[in-house]
Design a protein around this motif. Structure first.
Motif, PDB file in Angstrom:
ATOM      1  N   MET A 220       0.754  -1.236  -0.185  1.00 23.35           N
ATOM      2  CA  MET A 220       0.165   0.000  -0.396  1.00 23.35           C
ATOM      3  C   MET A 220       0.833   1.024   0.113  1.00 23.35           C
ATOM      4  SD  MET A 220      -3.033  -1.380   2.678  1.00 23.35           S
ATOM      5  CE  MET A 220      -4.358  -2.036   1.789  1.00 23.35           C
ATOM      6  N   LEU A 221       1.863   1.021   0.899  1.00 30.54           N
ATOM      7  CA  LEU A 221       2.933   2.393   0.852  1.00 30.54           C
ATOM      8  C   LEU A 221       3.097   2.319  -0.986  1.00 30.54           C
ATOM      9  CD1 LEU A 221       4.634   4.361   2.037  1.00 30.54           C
ATOM     10  CD2 LEU A 221       6.148   2.636   2.563  1.00 30.54           C
ATOM     11  N   VAL A 222       3.796   1.743  -1.622  1.00 33.46           N
ATOM     12  CA  VAL A 222       4.201   1.556  -2.583  1.00 33.46           C
ATOM     13  C   VAL A 222       3.500   2.324  -3.933  1.00 33.46           C
ATOM     14  CG1 VAL A 222       5.452   0.354  -4.383  1.00 33.46           C
ATOM     15  CG2 VAL A 222       6.167   0.050  -2.198  1.00 33.46           C
ATOM     16  N   ALA A 223       1.706   1.690  -3.168  1.00 30.90           N
ATOM     17  CA  ALA A 223       1.048   1.743  -4.255  1.00 30.90           C
ATOM     18  C   ALA A 223       0.192   4.132  -4.456  1.00 30.90           C
ATOM     19  CB  ALA A 223      -0.443   1.380  -3.802  1.00 30.90           C
ATOM     20  N   ASN A 224       0.326   4.827  -3.191  1.00 29.28           N
ATOM     21  CA  ASN A 224       0.254   5.335  -3.124  1.00 29.28           C
ATOM     22  C   ASN A 224       1.469   6.570  -3.690  1.00 29.28           C
ATOM     23  OD1 ASN A 224      -2.269   6.401  -1.130  1.00 29.28           O
ATOM     24  ND2 ASN A 224      -0.670   4.495   0.325  1.00 29.28           N
ATOM     25  N   ALA A 225       2.483   6.156  -3.653  1.00 35.53           N
ATOM     26  CA  ALA A 225       4.114   6.553  -4.344  1.00 35.53           C
ATOM     27  C   ALA A 225       3.811   6.216  -6.144  1.00 35.53           C
ATOM     28  CB  ALA A 225       5.315   5.837  -4.121  1.00 35.53           C
ATOM     29  N   LEU A 226       3.099   5.291  -6.747  1.00 32.47           N
ATOM     30  CA  LEU A 226       2.680   5.184  -7.586  1.00 32.47           C
ATOM     31  C   LEU A 226       1.660   6.105  -7.706  1.00 32.47           C
ATOM     32  CD1 LEU A 226       1.955   1.437  -8.184  1.00 32.47           C
ATOM     33  CD2 LEU A 226       4.065   2.400  -9.108  1.00 32.47           C
ATOM     34  N   ASP A 227       0.869   6.151  -6.993  1.00 28.70           N
ATOM     35  CA  ASP A 227      -0.432   7.462  -7.536  1.00 28.70           C
ATOM     36  C   ASP A 227       0.509   8.963  -7.426  1.00 28.70           C
ATOM     37  OD1 ASP A 227      -2.290   5.884  -7.725  1.00 28.70           O
ATOM     38  OD2 ASP A 227      -3.306   6.381  -6.056  1.00 28.70           O
ATOM     39  N   LYS A 232      -3.415   6.965 -13.675  1.00 31.34           N
ATOM     40  CA  LYS A 232      -4.356   5.890 -13.689  1.00 31.34           C
ATOM     41  C   LYS A 232      -3.884   5.470 -14.608  1.00 31.34           C
ATOM     42  CE  LYS A 232      -5.067   5.179  -9.284  1.00 31.34           C
ATOM     43  NZ  LYS A 232      -4.549   4.397  -8.816  1.00 31.34           N
ATOM     44  N   GLY A 233      -4.080   4.248 -15.260  1.00 28.92           N
ATOM     45  CA  GLY A 233      -3.569   3.438 -16.168  1.00 28.92           C
ATOM     46  C   GLY A 233      -2.723   3.289 -17.231  1.00 28.92           C
ATOM     47  N   PHE A 258      -2.473  -0.197 -12.325  1.00 27.50           N
ATOM     48  CA  PHE A 258      -1.708   0.016 -12.751  1.00 27.50           C
ATOM     49  C   PHE A 258      -1.667  -0.901 -13.513  1.00 27.50           C
ATOM     50  CE2 PHE A 258      -0.887   3.478 -10.865  1.00 27.50           C
ATOM     51  CZ  PHE A 258      -0.505   4.678 -10.946  1.00 27.50           C
ATOM     52  N   ILE A 259      -0.306  -1.127 -15.078  1.00 26.65           N
ATOM     53  CA  ILE A 259      -0.187  -1.885 -15.383  1.00 26.65           C
ATOM     54  C   ILE A 259       1.045  -2.209 -15.536  1.00 26.65           C
ATOM     55  CG2 ILE A 259      -0.378  -3.497 -18.282  1.00 26.65           C
ATOM     56  CD1 ILE A 259      -3.253  -1.501 -18.997  1.00 26.65           C
TER      57      ILE A 259
END
Length: 485
Positions: A220-227, A232-233, A258-259
């Motif tokens: 979840m930490l990495v997911a927030n950094a990705l945003d 998106k997408g 993401f993909i």
């Protein structure tokens, strides 16, 4: 010409690694077992030797080979197929995933035709093909698959233009969330160990471990950094060894909508560039170097040569990358810090998408031309995990190790096979060719081991796993291209 089992003697057993005293005792026990076998059918002879534990796990491998090939010396493989090695008992069959399922539902689904998991296996297999709605409804309950919006039905075969029909039509989910949340699997707990790993060169160190809760928070930490970094997408590539961080990044990309673009870390710059172009990737995760047997091999420099896309670079050793980065690139530390402005950076609401949404782009090898993109939808992991659950018998409590890479199809298969079945994923950060990997398999208590013939050949030639205790392994899978033995 091989000797038959009645012709092998003390000298053969000594050559296979026994002392003369051990050879005498083994010869005596062997003769009794062979004499007591029913008839002259080599399958019954071998079944008797295995069933009576004449051959022990700690006996030399050469002895196992000698006895096996001697028993089947006159076996006609062209007529009878390959000589069988393992004959499960009825009790063993009932403790497999399929055996448990058949014992629970067999009488209801097959009625009076159901006897037991061995006798009725072919009947149950036919039933699963003819009645996918019934079979897959049961399997989905066994796996950690929780739909945000349930499918209208299991299979829509009405669309004749789509080969095989449409699976789970109308369903919405996030397959990465299914891997991470205990509530989706009654036998998965937050404090259960999700991943084990060890770095090459740390053979005598304790095994590193990460619980399911810790894994979820890290993802979840990495997911927030990705945003904070991507839109998106976006398609985002991973070109690095299959480490604990690679697994976290893979799940985070999918959790955040993401993909993933899967690229093997062995590829040259030209091959990396082709895959980035075909997938229209907007960024790439990589490492500064690859570490193998104490030597550093460049990886980031290959990515730089391949394309100008933004790269997030992880250090192979320590906390800081060991190379100068381009202006547009980020170190792993800088990337994670981009999530700091979120109030709860280790909490994330998954992006739910239709089951047919693409989550992963893999590629063919490219040996016969430009590599072909192979899109995985959210139904692909369900099918992979179901196959592993049924055919490899991956269970809660298993420790599954398969030296591979996210750039090859076995990488994602391994992840989903573990996380959707409740097994523990075992990763070795280094070369699988030496004693260090073998000791990791021993120390991690691996129960299911996957490999390829070239690795097995290296083990045999160097005898690097000699003296190690691998008796916890219940099954070993050797991948030969499209064939699994």
């Amino acid at each position: 010409m091989r000797k038959s089992i009645s012709e092998v003697g003390l000298e053969d057993f000594v050559k296979a690694g026994l002392t003369i005293e051990e050879a005498k005792e083994f010869h005596r026990v062997l003769k009794e077992a062979v004499f007591g076998a029913k008839g002259s059918d080599p399958r019954e002879v071998w079944r008797s030797l295995v069933g009576q534990r004449v051959l022990k796990p700690w006996h030399p491998h050469a002895l196992h080979q000698l006895v096996y090939y001697s028993v089947y010396a006159n076996w006609d493989s062209l007529t009878n197929g390959p000589p069988l090695y393992w004959f499960p008992s009825l009790d063993q069959s009932k403790h497999t995933n399929l055996g448990r399922l058949m014992e629970k539902y067999g009488s209801k689904l097959l009625e009076t035709s159901y006897k037991d998991p061995i006798t009725s296996f072919s009947h149950f297999q036919n039933f699963s093909v003819q009645h996918p709605e019934a079979y897959w409804s049961i399997v989905l309950k066994e796996l950690s698959v929780s739909f945000h919006e349930a499918p209208k039905y299991i299979l829509d075969a009405s669309n004749k233009s789509k080969q095989g029909g449409t699976w789970f039509p109308g369903s919405v989910l996030n397959i990465a969330e299914c891997c991470l949340l205990p509530r989706t699997h009654p036998r998965k707990e937050d404090n259960s160990v999700a991943v084990l790993w060890r770095d090459e060169g740390c053979d005598d160190s304790n095994i590193n471990h990460m619980t399911l809760k810790e894994l979820r928070e890290r993802v979840m930490l990495v997911a927030n950094a990705l945003d904070a970094v991507f839109s998106k997408g976006d398609a985002i590539a991973i070109d690095m060894p299959m480490t604990i961080n690679a697994v976290i990044i893979y799940l985070a990309i999918i959790l955040a909508g993401f993909i993933v673009v899967s690229i093997a870390d062995s590829f040259a710059a030209k091959e990396i560039a082709t895959r980035l172009r075909v997938s229209k990737a907007k960024g790439i995760f990589t490492q500064d170097f690859i570490l193998r047997r104490g030597r550093k091999f460049p990886l980031y420099s290959r990515v730089v040569e391949a394309a100008p896309y933004k790269a997030i670079v992880l250090p192979v050793i320590g906390n800081d990358v060991g190379i100068q980065l381009r202006e547009q690139d980020l170190s792993w530390k800088e990337f994670l810090s981009s999530a700091n402005h979120y109030p709860r950076s280790n909490n994330y609401i998954p992006v739910y998408q239709p089951v047919e949404s693409v989550i992963n782009i893999l590629f063919s090898s490219g040996t016969t031309g430009e590599p072909k993109a192979i899109p995985w939808t959210q139904s692909s992991p369900i099918r992979c995990a179901a196959d592993s659950w049924a055919h490899i018998d991956v269970q809660v409590g298993d420790v599954f190790c398969w030296p591979t890479n996210l750039g090859w199809v076995m990488g994602p298969i391994l992840l989903y096979s573990c996380f959707l079945s409740g097994a523990t994923l075992a990763l070795y950060h280094g070369s699988p060719l030496g004693h260090g990997f073998g000791k990791f398999v021993q120390d991690a208590g691996v129960t299911i081991l996957g490999t390829v013939p070239s690795i097995v050949k290296a083990w045999k030639n160097t005898e690097c796993i000699k003296g190690l205790d691998w008796t916890r392994i219940k099954s070993c899978w050797i991948h030969r291209g499209s064939i699994k033995c």
